[in-house]
Design a protein around this motif. Structure first.
Motif, PDB file in Angstrom:
ATOM      1  N   TRP A  42      11.714   8.389   4.461  1.00 48.13           N
ATOM      2  CA  TRP A  42      10.975   8.798   3.251  1.00 48.13           C
ATOM      3  C   TRP A  42      10.058   7.661   2.788  1.00 48.13           C
ATOM      4  O   TRP A  42       8.893   7.874   2.459  1.00 48.13           O
ATOM      5  CB  TRP A  42      11.937   9.212   2.138  1.00 48.13           C
ATOM      6  CG  TRP A  42      11.230   9.703   0.911  1.00 48.13           C
ATOM      7  CD1 TRP A  42      10.512  10.871   0.796  1.00 48.13           C
ATOM      8  CD2 TRP A  42      11.135   9.058  -0.366  1.00 48.13           C
ATOM      9  NE1 TRP A  42       9.989  10.984  -0.474  1.00 48.13           N
ATOM     10  CE2 TRP A  42      10.353   9.889  -1.209  1.00 48.13           C
ATOM     11  CE3 TRP A  42      11.638   7.858  -0.872  1.00 48.13           C
ATOM     12  CZ2 TRP A  42      10.073   9.565  -2.530  1.00 48.13           C
ATOM     13  CZ3 TRP A  42      11.356   7.536  -2.195  1.00 48.13           C
ATOM     14  CH2 TRP A  42      10.579   8.377  -3.012  1.00 48.13           C
ATOM     15  N   ALA A  43      10.598   6.443   2.798  1.00 42.51           N
ATOM     16  CA  ALA A  43       9.786   5.293   2.363  1.00 42.51           C
ATOM     17  C   ALA A  43       8.548   5.137   3.258  1.00 42.51           C
ATOM     18  O   ALA A  43       7.451   4.874   2.776  1.00 42.51           O
ATOM     19  CB  ALA A  43      10.636   4.021   2.369  1.00 42.51           C
ATOM     20  N   GLU A  44       8.731   5.333   4.565  1.00 45.42           N
ATOM     21  CA  GLU A  44       7.571   5.266   5.491  1.00 45.42           C
ATOM     22  C   GLU A  44       6.536   6.327   5.124  1.00 45.42           C
ATOM     23  O   GLU A  44       5.334   6.070   5.149  1.00 45.42           O
ATOM     24  CB  GLU A  44       8.021   5.550   6.929  1.00 45.42           C
ATOM     25  CG  GLU A  44       9.028   4.575   7.468  1.00 45.42           C
ATOM     26  CD  GLU A  44       8.421   3.605   8.452  1.00 45.42           C
ATOM     27  OE1 GLU A  44       7.204   3.645   8.636  1.00 45.42           O
ATOM     28  OE2 GLU A  44       9.191   2.800   9.000  1.00 45.42           O
ATOM     29  N   SER A  45       7.040   7.516   4.777  1.00 43.42           N
ATOM     30  CA  SER A  45       6.114   8.621   4.479  1.00 43.42           C
ATOM     31  C   SER A  45       5.310   8.346   3.208  1.00 43.42           C
ATOM     32  O   SER A  45       4.280   8.967   2.968  1.00 43.42           O
ATOM     33  CB  SER A  45       6.881   9.943   4.341  1.00 43.42           C
ATOM     34  OG  SER A  45       7.511  10.010   3.065  1.00 43.42           O
ATOM     35  N   LEU A  46       5.810   7.410   2.386  1.00 40.89           N
ATOM     36  CA  LEU A  46       5.103   7.093   1.131  1.00 40.89           C
ATOM     37  C   LEU A  46       3.863   6.235   1.350  1.00 40.89           C
ATOM     38  O   LEU A  46       2.946   6.256   0.540  1.00 40.89           O
ATOM     39  CB  LEU A  46       6.031   6.337   0.178  1.00 40.89           C
ATOM     40  CG  LEU A  46       7.220   7.088  -0.396  1.00 40.89           C
ATOM     41  CD1 LEU A  46       8.011   6.156  -1.309  1.00 40.89           C
ATOM     42  CD2 LEU A  46       6.769   8.333  -1.143  1.00 40.89           C
ATOM     43  N   ARG A  47       3.874   5.459   2.440  1.00 36.55           N
ATOM     44  CA  ARG A  47       2.810   4.449   2.635  1.00 36.55           C
ATOM     45  C   ARG A  47       1.410   4.991   2.387  1.00 36.55           C
ATOM     46  O   ARG A  47       0.671   4.400   1.604  1.00 36.55           O
ATOM     47  CB  ARG A  47       2.920   3.823   4.023  1.00 36.55           C
ATOM     48  CG  ARG A  47       3.977   2.745   4.058  1.00 36.55           C
ATOM     49  CD  ARG A  47       3.747   1.827   5.233  1.00 36.55           C
ATOM     50  NE  ARG A  47       4.986   1.117   5.480  1.00 36.55           N
ATOM     51  CZ  ARG A  47       5.609   1.051   6.641  1.00 36.55           C
ATOM     52  NH1 ARG A  47       5.099   1.640   7.705  1.00 36.55           N
ATOM     53  NH2 ARG A  47       6.739   0.389   6.750  1.00 36.55           N
ATOM     54  N   PRO A  48       1.029   6.105   3.024  1.00 34.88           N
ATOM     55  CA  PRO A  48      -0.359   6.578   2.786  1.00 34.88           C
ATOM     56  C   PRO A  48      -0.560   7.180   1.400  1.00 34.88           C
ATOM     57  O   PRO A  48      -1.701   7.426   0.992  1.00 34.88           O
ATOM     58  CB  PRO A  48      -0.560   7.649   3.873  1.00 34.88           C
ATOM     59  CG  PRO A  48       0.813   8.053   4.285  1.00 34.88           C
ATOM     60  CD  PRO A  48       1.723   6.898   4.026  1.00 34.88           C
ATOM     61  N   LEU A  49       0.522   7.430   0.675  1.00 34.70           N
ATOM     62  CA  LEU A  49       0.401   8.124  -0.617  1.00 34.70           C
ATOM     63  C   LEU A  49       0.304   7.166  -1.791  1.00 34.70           C
ATOM     64  O   LEU A  49      -0.103   7.546  -2.893  1.00 34.70           O
ATOM     65  CB  LEU A  49       1.616   9.055  -0.842  1.00 34.70           C
ATOM     66  CG  LEU A  49       1.873  10.112   0.230  1.00 34.70           C
ATOM     67  CD1 LEU A  49       3.177  10.855  -0.060  1.00 34.70           C
ATOM     68  CD2 LEU A  49       0.711  11.096   0.287  1.00 34.70           C
ATOM     69  N   LEU A  50       0.734   5.909  -1.569  1.00 33.23           N
ATOM     70  CA  LEU A  50       0.846   4.984  -2.718  1.00 33.23           C
ATOM     71  C   LEU A  50      -0.368   4.064  -2.823  1.00 33.23           C
ATOM     72  O   LEU A  50      -1.007   3.762  -1.852  1.00 33.23           O
ATOM     73  CB  LEU A  50       2.125   4.139  -2.593  1.00 33.23           C
ATOM     74  CG  LEU A  50       3.434   4.916  -2.605  1.00 33.23           C
ATOM     75  CD1 LEU A  50       4.614   3.957  -2.495  1.00 33.23           C
ATOM     76  CD2 LEU A  50       3.599   5.763  -3.865  1.00 33.23           C
TER      77      LEU A  50
END
Ligand SMILES: Cc1cc2nc3c(=O)[nH]c(=O)nc-3n(C[C@H](O)[C@H](O)[C@H](O)COP(=O)(O)O)c2cc1C
Length: 170
Positions: free
Chosen positions: A162-170
């Motif tokens: 989940w944390a990896e999936s956040l990278r492009p969103l933050l």
């Protein structure tokens, strides 16, 4: 524009702090600066370009201090990417799929600030750490009846993914 990300959490018995640390480490491995702090230690969001906030669940809700944090910083959170997570025991139940129900527990959060992403994680149950005698008894019975097992159910792969999936969103 600041380049730091804040990962902040509310916990009672520590398992949500561990989840926040894992999220922070994963984000930091991507090359960004990350602070991981309990909500009680955060006064100002100005130094952060994005915020990831999570709470332990008690009685199907984020902890009161987490809801308070959301209210206090609502305008600042709405002005930057904000991701939310929760940590609970329902996702460690031995039978049934309760993800849809658990996702509804974030509705009061969404009503304040819309997250760019939501993480739903199984937590840990250490009955000896539960302060109220009545709650300890209820948890002992739930273990006896096979609702869930005592112990640490945090799935680090799911949390890191989940944390990896956040990278492009933050
Ligand atoms: C008093 C109390 C109430 C709880 N209520 C719920 C609940 O309604 N739903 C749930 O799935 N888990 C519930 N839990 C389990 C916690 O969410 C879980 O143990 C979590 O990992 C605790 O996080 P913490 O160690 O960061 O405090 C409850 C735990 C306690 C002690």
């Amino acid at each position: 524009m600041p380049d730091k990300i804040l990962v902040t959490y509310a916990t009672r018995t520590g398992s949500t702090a561990g989840v926040a640390e894992a999220i922070g480490q994963t984000l930091a491995a991507g090359g960004v600066q990350v602070d991981v702090r309990p909500m009680s230690a955060v006064t100002d969001l100005a130094p952060y370009r994005a915020v990831v906030a999570g709470s332990a669940i008690q009685d199907k809700q984020w902890l009161p201090e987490a809801m308070q944090f959301l209210q206090t910083h609502r305008a600042a959170l709405a002005a930057r990417p904000f991701a939310a997570f929760l940590v609970c025991m329902t996702l460690a139940m031995t039978r049934g799929d309760y993800r849809a129900e658990v996702a509804r527990w974030l509705q009061p959060v969404r009503a304040q600030v819309r997250p760019v992403s939501e993480g739903l994680f199984a937590g840990a149950l250490d009955i000896g750490k539960v302060p109220s005698r009545r709650d300890r008894l209820a948890f002992r019975l739930s273990v006896l009846f096979g609702v869930w097992k005592e112990g640490d159910h945090r799935d680090w792969e799911v949390i890191r993914a989940w944390a990896e999936s956040l990278r492009p969103l933050l």
